[in-house]
Design a protein around this motif. Structure first.
Motif, mmCIF file in Angstrom:
data_model
loop_
_atom_site.group_PDB
_atom_site.id
_atom_site.type_symbol
_atom_site.label_atom_id
_atom_site.label_comp_id
_atom_site.label_asym_id
_atom_site.label_seq_id
_atom_site.Cartn_x
_atom_site.Cartn_y
_atom_site.Cartn_z
ATOM 1 N N LYS A 131 5.590 30.085 100.045
ATOM 2 C CA LYS A 131 5.881 30.668 101.507
ATOM 3 C C LYS A 131 4.726 29.899 102.239
ATOM 4 N N THR A 132 3.539 29.952 101.884
ATOM 5 C CA THR A 132 2.442 29.065 102.595
ATOM 6 C C THR A 132 2.705 27.431 102.796
ATOM 7 N N LEU A 133 3.524 26.999 101.460
ATOM 8 C CA LEU A 133 3.866 25.579 101.931
ATOM 9 C C LEU A 133 4.912 25.412 102.736
ATOM 10 N N PHE A 134 5.955 26.252 102.951
ATOM 11 C CA PHE A 134 7.158 26.307 103.808
ATOM 12 C C PHE A 134 6.445 26.835 105.208
ATOM 13 N N GLN A 135 5.634 27.650 105.278
ATOM 14 C CA GLN A 135 4.974 27.764 106.562
ATOM 15 C C GLN A 135 4.246 26.749 107.287
ATOM 16 N N ASP A 136 3.496 26.075 106.551
ATOM 17 C CA ASP A 136 2.770 25.069 106.782
ATOM 18 C C ASP A 136 3.714 23.719 107.460
ATOM 19 N N ARG A 137 4.720 23.406 106.544
ATOM 20 C CA ARG A 137 5.843 22.486 107.046
ATOM 21 C C ARG A 137 6.489 22.875 108.095
ATOM 22 N N TYR A 138 6.892 23.945 108.316
ATOM 23 C CA TYR A 138 7.534 24.507 109.628
ATOM 24 C C TYR A 138 6.771 24.384 110.957
ATOM 25 N N THR A 139 5.614 25.036 110.672
ATOM 26 C CA THR A 139 4.362 24.815 112.010
ATOM 27 C C THR A 139 4.135 23.445 112.302
ATOM 28 N N SER A 140 3.873 22.507 111.335
ATOM 29 C CA SER A 140 3.930 21.130 111.527
ATOM 30 C C SER A 140 4.859 20.177 112.544
ATOM 31 N N GLY A 141 6.152 21.073 112.309
ATOM 32 C CA GLY A 141 7.524 20.376 112.799
ATOM 33 C C GLY A 141 8.313 19.618 111.840
ATOM 34 N N LYS A 142 8.015 19.233 110.810
ATOM 35 C CA LYS A 142 8.717 18.483 109.834
ATOM 36 C C LYS A 142 9.736 19.080 109.218
ATOM 37 N N ASN A 143 10.710 18.303 108.973
ATOM 38 C CA ASN A 143 12.070 18.800 108.337
ATOM 39 C C ASN A 143 12.476 19.856 109.041
ATOM 40 N N LYS A 144 12.875 19.838 110.332
ATOM 41 C CA LYS A 144 13.485 20.929 111.069
ATOM 42 C C LYS A 144 14.685 21.448 110.469
ATOM 43 N N TRP A 145 15.571 20.547 110.253
ATOM 44 C CA TRP A 145 16.840 20.755 109.431
ATOM 45 C C TRP A 145 16.934 21.780 108.395
ATOM 46 N N PHE A 146 15.775 21.532 107.544
ATOM 47 C CA PHE A 146 15.704 22.361 106.437
ATOM 48 C C PHE A 146 15.376 23.569 106.716
#
Length: 152
Positions: A131-146
């Motif tokens: 969850k923390t990995l996904f959260q960080d990835r989402y907030t950084s704006g990378k891989n929006k499609w995922f």
């Protein structure tokens, strides 16, 4: 390949299958509770294991995608709508559909292995780490499609 008369004979020793279901590959789950959800392959077991005699893999995916955020929303509401609910599951290769996408998330620090998936307490800790990995990835704006909901 060997040519025998007018027929082309295929020698099994020469045929080499390409392994395309690798770690960090984005897949769609086809069967079960998370059918239609996107996931990332964490670890593959091509030849199977003692408990599962078929090819399978550990998939970390998005059970509940984040909701849309508008400019007029306050910070608390934005934080709540930006949450991601992940899932961790051991899935048969037959129940996955690979995509052309891959996500560069390093799951090695989380320590997700076969024995982690059998223990409920370890699995819960691993899910929190994902969850923390996904959260960080989402907030950084990378891989929006995922992180967007799959529309079909």
């Amino acid at each position: 390949f060997t040519l025998s008369g007018a027929f082309l004979v295929l020698v099994p020793a020469m045929v080499k299958l390409v392994k395309f279901l690798k770690a960090q590959k984005v897949v769609l789950v086809l069967n079960g509770r998370y059918a239609g959800k996107k996931g990332v392959i964490v670890k593959t077991f091509d030849e199977g294991t003692d408990s599962r005699k078929y090819g399978h893999c550990i998939v970390a995916g998005v059970a509940k995608a984040p909701l849309k955020v508008k400019k007029g929303m306050n910070a608390k509401k934005v934080e709540k709508r930006s949450r991601i609910k992940p899932f961790l599951k051991v899935l048969n290769f037959n129940h996955l559909m690979p995509t052309r996408y891959s996500v560069e998330i390093d799951f090695k620090p989380t320590g997700i292995t076969q024995d982690v998936m059998t223990s409920e307490a370890k699995r819960k800790e691993a899910r929190k780490a994902v969850k923390t990995l996904f959260q960080d990835r989402y907030t950084s704006g990378k891989n929006k499609w995922f992180f967007s909901k799959l529309r079909f």
